[in-house]
Design a protein around this motif. Structure first.
Motif, PDB file in Angstrom:
ATOM      1  N   CYS A 106     -41.218 -25.693 -15.433  1.00 26.85           N
ATOM      2  CA  CYS A 106     -40.120 -25.503 -15.164  1.00 26.85           C
ATOM      3  C   CYS A 106     -39.862 -25.768 -13.911  1.00 26.85           C
ATOM      4  N   MET A 107     -38.697 -26.207 -13.356  1.00 25.74           N
ATOM      5  CA  MET A 107     -38.229 -26.249 -11.979  1.00 25.74           C
ATOM      6  C   MET A 107     -36.970 -25.463 -11.744  1.00 25.74           C
ATOM      7  N   VAL A 108     -36.846 -24.908 -10.579  1.00 22.61           N
ATOM      8  CA  VAL A 108     -35.598 -24.061 -10.539  1.00 22.61           C
ATOM      9  C   VAL A 108     -34.600 -24.900  -9.433  1.00 22.61           C
ATOM     10  N   ALA A 115     -29.360 -29.377 -10.863  1.00 26.83           N
ATOM     11  CA  ALA A 115     -30.252 -29.786 -11.848  1.00 26.83           C
ATOM     12  C   ALA A 115     -29.974 -31.003 -12.839  1.00 26.83           C
ATOM     13  N   ASN A 116     -28.771 -31.100 -13.210  1.00 27.27           N
ATOM     14  CA  ASN A 116     -28.418 -32.055 -14.003  1.00 27.27           C
ATOM     15  C   ASN A 116     -28.328 -33.509 -13.174  1.00 27.27           C
ATOM     16  N   LEU A 117     -27.547 -33.330 -11.951  1.00 23.65           N
ATOM     17  CA  LEU A 117     -27.457 -34.472 -11.126  1.00 23.65           C
ATOM     18  C   LEU A 117     -28.591 -35.249 -10.930  1.00 23.65           C
ATOM     19  N   GLY A 118     -29.745 -34.406 -10.312  1.00 18.19           N
ATOM     20  CA  GLY A 118     -31.169 -34.756  -9.859  1.00 18.19           C
ATOM     21  C   GLY A 118     -31.985 -35.439 -11.016  1.00 18.19           C
ATOM     22  N   VAL A 119     -32.108 -34.280 -12.133  1.00 19.80           N
ATOM     23  CA  VAL A 119     -33.066 -34.679 -13.087  1.00 19.80           C
ATOM     24  C   VAL A 119     -32.594 -35.957 -13.758  1.00 19.80           C
ATOM     25  N   ILE A 120     -31.385 -36.149 -14.201  1.00 19.74           N
ATOM     26  CA  ILE A 120     -30.922 -37.035 -15.094  1.00 19.74           C
ATOM     27  C   ILE A 120     -31.212 -38.351 -14.325  1.00 19.74           C
ATOM     28  N   ALA A 121     -30.559 -38.225 -13.099  1.00 16.74           N
ATOM     29  CA  ALA A 121     -30.494 -39.769 -12.103  1.00 16.74           C
ATOM     30  C   ALA A 121     -32.144 -40.235 -11.913  1.00 16.74           C
ATOM     31  N   ASP A 256     -42.351 -30.260 -21.280  1.00 16.05           N
ATOM     32  CA  ASP A 256     -43.867 -30.357 -21.581  1.00 16.05           C
ATOM     33  C   ASP A 256     -44.509 -31.511 -20.876  1.00 16.05           C
ATOM     34  N   ASP A 257     -43.805 -32.420 -20.394  1.00 11.39           N
ATOM     35  CA  ASP A 257     -44.445 -33.706 -19.914  1.00 11.39           C
ATOM     36  C   ASP A 257     -45.413 -33.498 -18.750  1.00 11.39           C
ATOM     37  N   PRO A 258     -46.722 -34.035 -18.859  1.00 14.66           N
ATOM     38  CA  PRO A 258     -47.625 -33.443 -18.241  1.00 14.66           C
ATOM     39  C   PRO A 258     -47.408 -33.948 -16.623  1.00 14.66           C
ATOM     40  N   ASP A 259     -46.753 -34.969 -16.419  1.00 11.84           N
ATOM     41  CA  ASP A 259     -46.240 -35.452 -14.963  1.00 11.84           C
ATOM     42  C   ASP A 259     -44.804 -34.995 -14.502  1.00 11.84           C
ATOM     43  N   PHE A 260     -44.395 -33.785 -15.283  1.00 13.78           N
ATOM     44  CA  PHE A 260     -43.225 -33.286 -14.682  1.00 13.78           C
ATOM     45  C   PHE A 260     -43.033 -32.879 -13.259  1.00 13.78           C
ATOM     46  N   ASP A 261     -44.327 -32.244 -12.892  1.00 11.68           N
ATOM     47  CA  ASP A 261     -43.895 -32.103 -11.208  1.00 11.68           C
ATOM     48  C   ASP A 261     -43.499 -32.926 -10.188  1.00 11.68           C
ATOM     49  N   ILE A 262     -43.845 -34.204 -10.919  1.00 14.79           N
ATOM     50  CA  ILE A 262     -43.692 -35.440  -9.706  1.00 14.79           C
ATOM     51  C   ILE A 262     -41.994 -35.235  -9.509  1.00 14.79           C
ATOM     52  N   LEU A 263     -41.061 -34.661 -10.373  1.00 18.01           N
ATOM     53  CA  LEU A 263     -39.891 -34.485 -10.089  1.00 18.01           C
ATOM     54  C   LEU A 263     -39.720 -33.782  -8.639  1.00 18.01           C
ATOM     55  N   ARG A 264     -40.513 -32.957  -8.392  1.00 18.13           N
ATOM     56  CA  ARG A 264     -40.380 -31.864  -7.244  1.00 18.13           C
ATOM     57  C   ARG A 264     -40.447 -32.715  -5.981  1.00 18.13           C
ATOM     58  N   VAL A 265     -40.658 -34.052  -5.921  1.00 19.14           N
ATOM     59  CA  VAL A 265     -41.024 -34.981  -4.717  1.00 19.14           C
ATOM     60  C   VAL A 265     -39.956 -36.098  -5.107  1.00 19.14           C
ATOM     61  N   THR A 266     -39.348 -36.166  -5.929  1.00 23.24           N
ATOM     62  CA  THR A 266     -38.402 -37.298  -6.374  1.00 23.24           C
ATOM     63  C   THR A 266     -36.858 -36.904  -6.461  1.00 23.24           C
ATOM     64  N   VAL A 267     -36.642 -35.803  -6.828  1.00 20.33           N
ATOM     65  CA  VAL A 267     -35.248 -35.284  -7.187  1.00 20.33           C
ATOM     66  C   VAL A 267     -34.640 -34.986  -5.844  1.00 20.33           C
ATOM     67  N   ARG A 268     -33.891 -35.564  -5.247  1.00 21.25           N
ATOM     68  CA  ARG A 268     -33.188 -35.301  -4.078  1.00 21.25           C
ATOM     69  C   ARG A 268     -32.340 -33.964  -3.993  1.00 21.25           C
TER      70      ARG A 268
END
Ligand SMILES: Cc1ncc(COP(=O)(O)O)c(C=O)c1O
Length: 407
Positions: A106-108, A115-121, A256-268
Protein backbone atom coordinates in the motif's frame (compact mmCIF):
# COMPACT_ATOMS: atom_id res chain seq x y z
CA UNK A 1 -5.98 38.58 -26.20
CA UNK A 2 -6.77 38.59 -22.47
CA UNK A 3 -5.44 35.85 -20.22
CA UNK A 4 -8.91 34.47 -19.57
CA UNK A 5 -10.36 34.87 -23.09
CA UNK A 6 -9.96 31.17 -23.71
CA UNK A 7 -12.42 30.60 -20.86
CA UNK A 8 -15.09 32.85 -22.43
CA UNK A 9 -17.72 30.06 -22.51
CA UNK A 10 -17.11 29.15 -18.91
CA UNK A 11 -17.06 32.79 -17.80
CA UNK A 12 -20.51 33.28 -19.32
CA UNK A 13 -21.84 30.13 -17.68
CA UNK A 14 -20.38 31.19 -14.32
CA UNK A 15 -21.99 34.65 -14.70
CA UNK A 16 -25.36 32.92 -15.29
CA UNK A 17 -24.91 30.79 -12.22
CA UNK A 18 -24.32 33.81 -10.03
CA UNK A 19 -27.47 35.61 -11.21
CA UNK A 20 -29.33 33.58 -8.57
CA UNK A 21 -27.65 35.67 -5.88
CA UNK A 22 -25.59 32.82 -4.37
CA UNK A 23 -22.52 31.30 -5.88
CA UNK A 24 -22.97 27.53 -5.40
CA UNK A 25 -19.25 27.02 -5.86
CA UNK A 26 -18.27 29.37 -3.06
CA UNK A 27 -20.71 28.41 -0.35
CA UNK A 28 -19.33 29.09 3.09
CA UNK A 29 -20.00 26.74 5.98
CA UNK A 30 -20.06 29.39 8.70
CA UNK A 31 -19.97 26.69 11.35
CA UNK A 32 -20.14 22.95 10.96
CA UNK A 33 -22.15 21.54 13.86
CA UNK A 34 -22.18 17.81 13.12
CA UNK A 35 -21.91 15.44 10.13
CA UNK A 36 -25.44 16.46 9.11
CA UNK A 37 -25.80 20.07 10.21
CA UNK A 38 -24.04 23.39 9.60
CA UNK A 39 -24.78 27.07 9.79
CA UNK A 40 -24.96 28.50 6.26
CA UNK A 41 -26.16 32.05 5.52
CA UNK A 42 -26.89 32.40 9.23
CA UNK A 43 -29.32 29.48 9.48
CA UNK A 44 -29.08 25.89 10.60
CA UNK A 45 -28.93 23.76 7.46
CA UNK A 46 -29.29 20.05 6.83
CA UNK A 47 -26.22 18.72 5.01
CA UNK A 48 -26.98 16.23 2.25
CA UNK A 49 -24.02 16.87 -0.03
CA UNK A 50 -20.80 16.19 1.87
CA UNK A 51 -19.73 12.58 0.99
CA UNK A 52 -19.53 11.95 4.73
CA UNK A 53 -20.99 8.46 4.25
CA UNK A 54 -20.44 7.10 7.78
CA UNK A 55 -20.54 10.48 9.54
CA UNK A 56 -17.07 9.92 10.97
CA UNK A 57 -15.92 13.56 10.86
CA UNK A 58 -17.27 13.97 14.39
CA UNK A 59 -16.60 10.47 15.67
CA UNK A 60 -15.20 11.03 19.19
CA UNK A 61 -12.59 8.26 18.88
CA UNK A 62 -11.25 9.64 15.57
CA UNK A 63 -11.20 13.19 16.94
CA UNK A 64 -9.38 12.06 20.08
CA UNK A 65 -6.80 10.13 18.04
CA UNK A 66 -6.09 13.25 15.96
CA UNK A 67 -5.71 15.48 19.01
CA UNK A 68 -3.38 13.02 20.72
CA UNK A 69 -1.24 12.75 17.57
CA UNK A 70 -0.84 16.53 17.40
CA UNK A 71 0.30 16.55 21.01
CA UNK A 72 2.77 13.73 20.36
CA UNK A 73 4.16 14.64 16.93
CA UNK A 74 3.13 18.18 16.06
CA UNK A 75 0.93 19.68 13.40
CA UNK A 76 2.67 18.72 10.16
CA UNK A 77 5.50 16.75 8.61
CA UNK A 78 6.85 19.66 6.53
CA UNK A 79 8.24 17.26 3.96
CA UNK A 80 7.51 14.57 1.43
CA UNK A 81 7.60 10.83 2.06
CA UNK A 82 10.95 10.54 0.27
CA UNK A 83 12.52 13.18 2.52
CA UNK A 84 11.64 13.83 6.17
CA UNK A 85 7.92 13.10 5.81
CA UNK A 86 7.82 9.34 6.41
CA UNK A 87 6.80 8.68 10.02
CA UNK A 88 6.24 5.29 11.66
CA UNK A 89 2.50 6.05 11.59
CA UNK A 90 2.44 6.44 7.79
CA UNK A 91 4.03 3.02 7.50
CA UNK A 92 1.61 1.56 10.07
CA UNK A 93 -1.36 3.03 8.15
CA UNK A 94 -0.08 1.54 4.89
CA UNK A 95 0.26 -1.86 6.55
CA UNK A 96 -3.28 -1.65 7.96
CA UNK A 97 -4.84 -0.68 4.62
CA UNK A 98 -2.95 -3.45 2.80
CA UNK A 99 -4.19 -5.93 5.43
CA UNK A 100 -7.75 -4.60 5.13
CA UNK A 101 -7.74 -5.54 1.43
CA UNK A 102 -5.62 -8.67 1.85
CA UNK A 103 -3.03 -7.13 -0.50
CA UNK A 104 0.72 -7.07 -0.06
CA UNK A 105 1.49 -3.41 -0.65
CA UNK A 106 0.00 0.00 0.00
CA UNK A 107 1.09 3.56 -0.67
CA UNK A 108 -0.58 6.48 1.04
CA UNK A 109 -0.93 9.82 -0.72
CA UNK A 110 -1.83 13.31 0.48
CA UNK A 111 -5.12 13.24 -1.48
CA UNK A 112 -7.08 10.73 -3.53
CA UNK A 113 -6.73 13.06 -6.49
CA UNK A 114 -2.96 12.76 -6.27
CA UNK A 115 -3.18 8.98 -5.92
CA UNK A 116 -5.14 8.66 -9.18
CA UNK A 117 -3.12 11.30 -10.98
CA UNK A 118 0.26 9.83 -10.13
CA UNK A 119 -0.43 6.11 -10.16
CA UNK A 120 -2.47 6.02 -13.37
CA UNK A 121 -0.09 8.30 -15.30
CA UNK A 122 2.88 6.21 -14.15
CA UNK A 123 1.46 2.72 -14.65
CA UNK A 124 0.66 3.33 -18.30
CA UNK A 125 3.60 4.82 -20.20
CA UNK A 126 4.88 5.26 -23.70
CA UNK A 127 3.70 2.46 -25.98
CA UNK A 128 0.93 1.39 -23.55
CA UNK A 129 -2.83 1.85 -23.73
CA UNK A 130 -4.89 3.46 -20.98
CA UNK A 131 -8.57 2.56 -21.29
CA UNK A 132 -10.98 4.68 -19.26
CA UNK A 133 -14.73 4.83 -18.70
CA UNK A 134 -16.26 7.91 -20.37
CA UNK A 135 -17.70 9.10 -17.03
CA UNK A 136 -14.38 8.95 -15.16
CA UNK A 137 -13.58 11.38 -12.37
CA UNK A 138 -11.51 14.49 -13.19
CA UNK A 139 -8.46 13.00 -11.44
CA UNK A 140 -8.50 10.13 -13.95
CA UNK A 141 -8.92 12.49 -16.89
CA UNK A 142 -6.05 14.59 -15.56
CA UNK A 143 -3.87 11.46 -15.34
CA UNK A 144 -4.67 10.94 -19.03
CA UNK A 145 -3.23 14.38 -19.77
CA UNK A 146 -0.01 13.43 -17.97
CA UNK A 147 0.53 9.93 -19.31
CA UNK A 148 2.61 9.09 -22.38
CA UNK A 149 0.25 6.19 -23.09
CA UNK A 150 -2.45 6.26 -25.77
CA UNK A 151 -5.79 7.00 -24.11
CA UNK A 152 -8.87 5.08 -25.26
CA UNK A 153 -12.34 5.85 -23.89
CA UNK A 154 -15.13 3.31 -23.71
CA UNK A 155 -18.86 3.84 -23.07
CA UNK A 156 -19.86 4.31 -19.44
CA UNK A 157 -20.39 1.03 -17.58
CA UNK A 158 -20.39 -0.90 -20.86
CA UNK A 159 -18.16 -4.03 -20.91
CA UNK A 160 -19.12 -4.66 -24.56
CA UNK A 161 -17.75 -1.27 -25.51
CA UNK A 162 -14.53 -2.01 -23.58
CA UNK A 163 -14.21 -5.36 -25.32
CA UNK A 164 -14.63 -3.73 -28.75
CA UNK A 165 -11.83 -1.25 -27.94
CA UNK A 166 -9.50 -3.99 -26.68
CA UNK A 167 -10.25 -6.17 -29.70
CA UNK A 168 -9.48 -3.27 -32.03
CA UNK A 169 -6.03 -2.92 -30.44
CA UNK A 170 -5.33 -6.43 -31.75
CA UNK A 171 -1.81 -7.61 -31.10
CA UNK A 172 -0.22 -4.17 -30.94
CA UNK A 173 2.56 -4.29 -28.37
CA UNK A 174 2.12 -2.50 -25.04
CA UNK A 175 0.31 -3.00 -21.75
CA UNK A 176 -3.41 -2.39 -21.46
CA UNK A 177 -4.51 -0.66 -18.24
CA UNK A 178 -8.26 -0.38 -17.65
CA UNK A 179 -9.50 2.21 -15.15
CA UNK A 180 -12.91 1.82 -13.48
CA UNK A 181 -14.75 3.28 -10.51
CA UNK A 182 -16.68 1.36 -7.86
CA UNK A 183 -19.48 3.91 -7.53
CA UNK A 184 -19.63 6.84 -9.93
CA UNK A 185 -19.63 10.18 -8.17
CA UNK A 186 -22.38 12.00 -10.03
CA UNK A 187 -25.20 9.46 -10.42
CA UNK A 188 -24.24 6.92 -7.76
CA UNK A 189 -24.28 3.97 -10.16
CA UNK A 190 -21.88 1.00 -9.79
CA UNK A 191 -19.69 -0.58 -12.44
CA UNK A 192 -20.68 -4.07 -13.69
CA UNK A 193 -17.32 -5.13 -12.32
CA UNK A 194 -17.43 -8.88 -12.79
CA UNK A 195 -18.22 -8.48 -16.49
CA UNK A 196 -15.46 -5.89 -16.86
CA UNK A 197 -12.98 -8.18 -15.11
CA UNK A 198 -13.91 -11.07 -17.44
CA UNK A 199 -13.21 -8.87 -20.47
CA UNK A 200 -9.89 -7.69 -18.99
CA UNK A 201 -8.82 -11.28 -18.28
CA UNK A 202 -9.65 -12.30 -21.84
CA UNK A 203 -7.43 -9.55 -23.27
CA UNK A 204 -4.69 -9.66 -20.62
CA UNK A 205 -5.45 -6.14 -19.39
CA UNK A 206 -4.58 -4.79 -15.94
CA UNK A 207 -7.48 -3.47 -13.84
CA UNK A 208 -7.28 -0.38 -11.66
CA UNK A 209 -10.40 0.49 -9.72
CA UNK A 210 -11.08 3.70 -7.84
CA UNK A 211 -13.21 2.86 -4.78
CA UNK A 212 -13.47 6.51 -3.61
CA UNK A 213 -17.25 6.35 -3.08
CA UNK A 214 -17.54 2.63 -2.33
CA UNK A 215 -15.07 2.16 0.53
CA UNK A 216 -17.18 1.29 3.56
CA UNK A 217 -20.40 1.39 1.56
CA UNK A 218 -20.07 -1.84 -0.43
CA UNK A 219 -18.96 -5.38 0.39
CA UNK A 220 -19.47 -7.54 3.44
CA UNK A 221 -16.53 -5.87 5.20
CA UNK A 222 -16.80 -2.51 3.46
CA UNK A 223 -13.88 -3.12 1.10
CA UNK A 224 -15.90 -1.78 -1.81
CA UNK A 225 -17.24 -3.06 -5.10
CA UNK A 226 -14.25 -5.43 -5.55
CA UNK A 227 -15.38 -7.28 -2.46
CA UNK A 228 -19.07 -7.16 -3.34
CA UNK A 229 -18.40 -8.53 -6.83
CA UNK A 230 -15.98 -11.16 -5.49
CA UNK A 231 -13.06 -9.93 -7.64
CA UNK A 232 -10.60 -8.56 -5.08
CA UNK A 233 -7.88 -10.85 -6.42
CA UNK A 234 -8.55 -9.84 -10.02
CA UNK A 235 -8.16 -6.10 -9.43
CA UNK A 236 -4.45 -5.35 -9.77
CA UNK A 237 -4.62 -1.87 -8.27
CA UNK A 238 -7.23 -0.44 -5.91
CA UNK A 239 -7.22 3.31 -5.30
CA UNK A 240 -9.27 5.12 -2.69
CA UNK A 241 -9.60 8.21 -0.57
CA UNK A 242 -9.73 9.10 3.11
CA UNK A 243 -11.86 12.16 2.34
CA UNK A 244 -15.25 10.47 2.24
CA UNK A 245 -16.20 7.47 4.41
CA UNK A 246 -13.08 7.90 6.57
CA UNK A 247 -13.90 11.56 7.25
CA UNK A 248 -10.43 13.09 6.78
CA UNK A 249 -8.14 13.64 3.77
CA UNK A 250 -5.66 11.53 1.85
CA UNK A 251 -5.52 8.74 -0.69
CA UNK A 252 -4.09 5.27 -1.17
CA UNK A 253 -3.30 2.58 -3.66
CA UNK A 254 -2.97 -1.13 -2.83
CA UNK A 255 -1.62 -3.95 -4.97
CA UNK A 256 0.00 -7.38 -4.90
CA UNK A 257 2.46 -6.47 -7.64
CA UNK A 258 5.93 -7.46 -6.34
CA UNK A 259 7.52 -4.33 -7.85
CA UNK A 260 4.86 -1.96 -6.52
CA UNK A 261 7.38 -0.06 -4.35
CA UNK A 262 9.06 1.34 -7.46
CA UNK A 263 6.12 3.75 -7.55
CA UNK A 264 7.60 5.43 -4.46
CA UNK A 265 10.42 6.77 -6.59
CA UNK A 266 8.54 7.30 -9.83
CA UNK A 267 5.16 8.83 -8.93
CA UNK A 268 5.70 12.56 -8.82
CA UNK A 269 2.49 13.37 -6.94
CA UNK A 270 3.88 11.19 -4.11
CA UNK A 271 7.48 12.35 -4.26
CA UNK A 272 7.09 16.10 -4.63
CA UNK A 273 4.48 17.04 -2.07
CA UNK A 274 4.34 17.01 1.74
CA UNK A 275 3.01 13.88 3.41
CA UNK A 276 -0.14 13.70 5.53
CA UNK A 277 0.12 15.32 8.98
CA UNK A 278 0.18 13.05 12.08
CA UNK A 279 -3.33 14.08 13.14
CA UNK A 280 -4.83 12.91 9.85
CA UNK A 281 -2.91 9.65 9.84
CA UNK A 282 -4.11 8.95 13.38
CA UNK A 283 -7.76 9.77 12.67
CA UNK A 284 -7.74 7.68 9.48
CA UNK A 285 -6.24 4.69 11.31
CA UNK A 286 -9.00 5.00 13.90
CA UNK A 287 -11.69 5.50 11.23
CA UNK A 288 -10.60 2.27 9.56
CA UNK A 289 -11.01 0.50 12.91
CA UNK A 290 -14.51 1.96 13.18
CA UNK A 291 -15.40 0.78 9.65
CA UNK A 292 -14.32 -2.74 10.63
CA UNK A 293 -15.99 -2.71 14.05
CA UNK A 294 -19.33 -1.09 13.14
CA UNK A 295 -20.91 -2.74 10.08
CA UNK A 296 -24.24 -1.34 11.24
CA UNK A 297 -23.12 2.02 9.81
CA UNK A 298 -23.24 0.44 6.34
CA UNK A 299 -26.77 -0.85 7.01
CA UNK A 300 -27.88 2.57 8.25
CA UNK A 301 -26.38 4.23 5.17
CA UNK A 302 -28.28 1.92 2.80
CA UNK A 303 -31.53 2.35 4.77
CA UNK A 304 -31.10 6.08 4.28
CA UNK A 305 -30.37 5.61 0.58
CA UNK A 306 -33.66 3.72 0.24
CA UNK A 307 -35.61 6.41 2.12
CA UNK A 308 -34.33 9.24 -0.06
CA UNK A 309 -34.17 7.44 -3.40
CA UNK A 310 -37.55 5.73 -3.10
CA UNK A 311 -39.16 8.84 -1.62
CA UNK A 312 -38.01 11.08 -4.49
CA UNK A 313 -38.81 8.44 -7.11
CA UNK A 314 -42.35 8.06 -5.77
CA UNK A 315 -42.86 11.80 -6.21
CA UNK A 316 -41.85 11.56 -9.87
CA UNK A 317 -38.27 12.84 -9.86
CA UNK A 318 -35.88 11.42 -12.47
CA UNK A 319 -32.93 9.87 -10.62
CA UNK A 320 -29.70 8.00 -11.30
CA UNK A 321 -30.23 4.40 -12.43
CA UNK A 322 -29.88 2.60 -9.08
CA UNK A 323 -29.71 2.98 -5.31
CA UNK A 324 -26.36 4.46 -4.25
CA UNK A 325 -24.92 6.63 -1.47
CA UNK A 326 -24.97 9.37 -4.09
CA UNK A 327 -28.43 10.20 -5.42
CA UNK A 328 -28.35 12.30 -8.58
CA UNK A 329 -31.58 14.16 -9.31
CA UNK A 330 -31.93 15.12 -13.00
CA UNK A 331 -33.16 18.61 -13.80
CA UNK A 332 -33.97 19.90 -17.27
CA UNK A 333 -31.23 22.51 -17.62
CA UNK A 334 -28.49 24.42 -15.87
CA UNK A 335 -30.54 27.42 -14.76
CA UNK A 336 -33.35 25.24 -13.35
CA UNK A 337 -30.73 23.25 -11.44
CA UNK A 338 -29.16 26.40 -10.00
CA UNK A 339 -32.54 27.90 -9.09
CA UNK A 340 -33.67 24.63 -7.51
CA UNK A 341 -30.44 24.38 -5.56
CA UNK A 342 -30.88 27.91 -4.24
CA UNK A 343 -34.52 27.26 -3.25
CA UNK A 344 -33.34 24.19 -1.33
CA UNK A 345 -30.71 26.21 0.49
CA UNK A 346 -33.28 28.88 1.35
CA UNK A 347 -35.40 26.05 2.79
CA UNK A 348 -32.45 24.93 4.94
CA UNK A 349 -31.10 21.97 2.93
CA UNK A 350 -27.66 21.84 1.36
CA UNK A 351 -26.96 19.56 -1.61
CA UNK A 352 -24.46 19.89 -4.46
CA UNK A 353 -25.39 21.30 -7.82
CA UNK A 354 -23.56 19.73 -10.75
CA UNK A 355 -23.78 21.27 -14.19
CA UNK A 356 -21.96 20.91 -17.52
CA UNK A 357 -19.05 20.69 -18.24
CA UNK A 358 -18.52 18.82 -14.94
CA UNK A 359 -21.27 16.26 -15.58
CA UNK A 360 -21.61 13.21 -17.82
CA UNK A 361 -23.53 13.78 -21.09
CA UNK A 362 -24.07 17.45 -20.24
CA UNK A 363 -26.81 16.71 -17.68
CA UNK A 364 -27.76 19.14 -14.91
CA UNK A 365 -28.10 17.55 -11.50
CA UNK A 366 -28.72 18.06 -7.86
CA UNK A 367 -26.24 15.69 -6.30
CA UNK A 368 -27.28 14.42 -2.89
CA UNK A 369 -24.97 12.28 -0.74
CA UNK A 370 -26.21 10.34 2.24
CA UNK A 371 -24.81 9.79 5.67
CA UNK A 372 -25.36 6.83 8.01
CA UNK A 373 -26.39 9.25 10.76
CA UNK A 374 -29.10 11.11 8.84
CA UNK A 375 -32.40 10.41 10.55
CA UNK A 376 -35.47 9.16 8.72
CA UNK A 377 -37.28 12.35 9.80
CA UNK A 378 -34.57 14.51 8.19
CA UNK A 379 -34.83 12.62 4.91
CA UNK A 380 -38.64 12.52 4.87
CA UNK A 381 -38.56 16.26 5.43
CA UNK A 382 -36.12 16.64 2.53
CA UNK A 383 -38.40 14.68 0.18
CA UNK A 384 -41.30 16.92 1.19
CA UNK A 385 -39.30 20.11 0.63
CA UNK A 386 -37.97 18.92 -2.73
CA UNK A 387 -41.42 17.90 -3.86
CA UNK A 388 -42.77 21.37 -3.06
CA UNK A 389 -39.92 23.05 -4.96
CA UNK A 390 -40.26 20.55 -7.81
CA UNK A 391 -43.89 21.57 -8.28
CA UNK A 392 -43.07 25.26 -7.98
CA UNK A 393 -40.41 24.91 -10.70
CA UNK A 394 -42.63 22.81 -12.97
CA UNK A 395 -40.24 19.85 -12.68
CA UNK A 396 -42.99 17.75 -11.11
CA UNK A 397 -46.60 17.90 -12.23
CA UNK A 398 -48.92 20.05 -10.18
CA UNK A 399 -50.58 18.21 -7.26
CA UNK A 400 -54.09 18.55 -8.73
CA UNK A 401 -52.92 17.39 -12.18
CA UNK A 402 -51.22 14.41 -10.58
CA UNK A 403 -54.37 13.51 -8.67
CA UNK A 404 -56.45 13.91 -11.84
CA UNK A 405 -54.00 11.72 -13.77
CA UNK A 406 -54.34 9.00 -11.16
CA UNK A 407 -58.13 8.88 -11.51
C1 LIG B 1 -14.19 9.05 -7.95
C2 LIG B 1 -13.25 9.95 -7.22
N1 LIG B 1 -11.95 9.66 -7.23
C3 LIG B 1 -11.05 10.44 -6.59
C4 LIG B 1 -11.45 11.55 -5.89
C5 LIG B 1 -10.42 12.41 -5.22
O1 LIG B 1 -10.46 12.26 -3.86
P1 LIG B 1 -9.80 13.29 -2.85
O2 LIG B 1 -10.89 14.14 -2.32
O3 LIG B 1 -9.18 12.45 -1.82
O4 LIG B 1 -8.78 14.08 -3.60
C6 LIG B 1 -12.80 11.88 -5.83
C7 LIG B 1 -13.24 13.05 -5.07
O5 LIG B 1 -14.15 13.73 -5.34
C8 LIG B 1 -13.73 11.05 -6.52
O6 LIG B 1 -15.03 11.35 -6.52
Amino acid sequence: MGLFDRHAGLLEAYRDVRTTGYDPFQIRMERVLSPTKAIINGRETLLVGTNNYFGLTFDPSCMEAAIEAIRAEGTGTTGSRIANGSYSEHVALEKEIAEFYGKKHCMVFTTGYQANLGVIATLAGQGDFLLIDADSHASIYDACKMTQAEVVRFKHNDPTSLEARLRRLGDKPGNRVVVLEGIYSMLGDSAPLREFVDVCKKYGAYVLIDEAHSLGALGEHGRGLCEKAGVLDDCHFIVGTFSKTLGAIGGYCVSDDPDFDILRVTVRSYMFTASLPPSIVASVRQALRVVKARPELRTQLWDNVATLYDGLKAQGFTLGPEHGPVVGVHLPDRMTAIGFWRAMLDAGIYVNVAVPPATPNGVSLLRCSLCAVHTKEQLDHMVEVMTGIGRQFGVLPDKQLRAAGAR
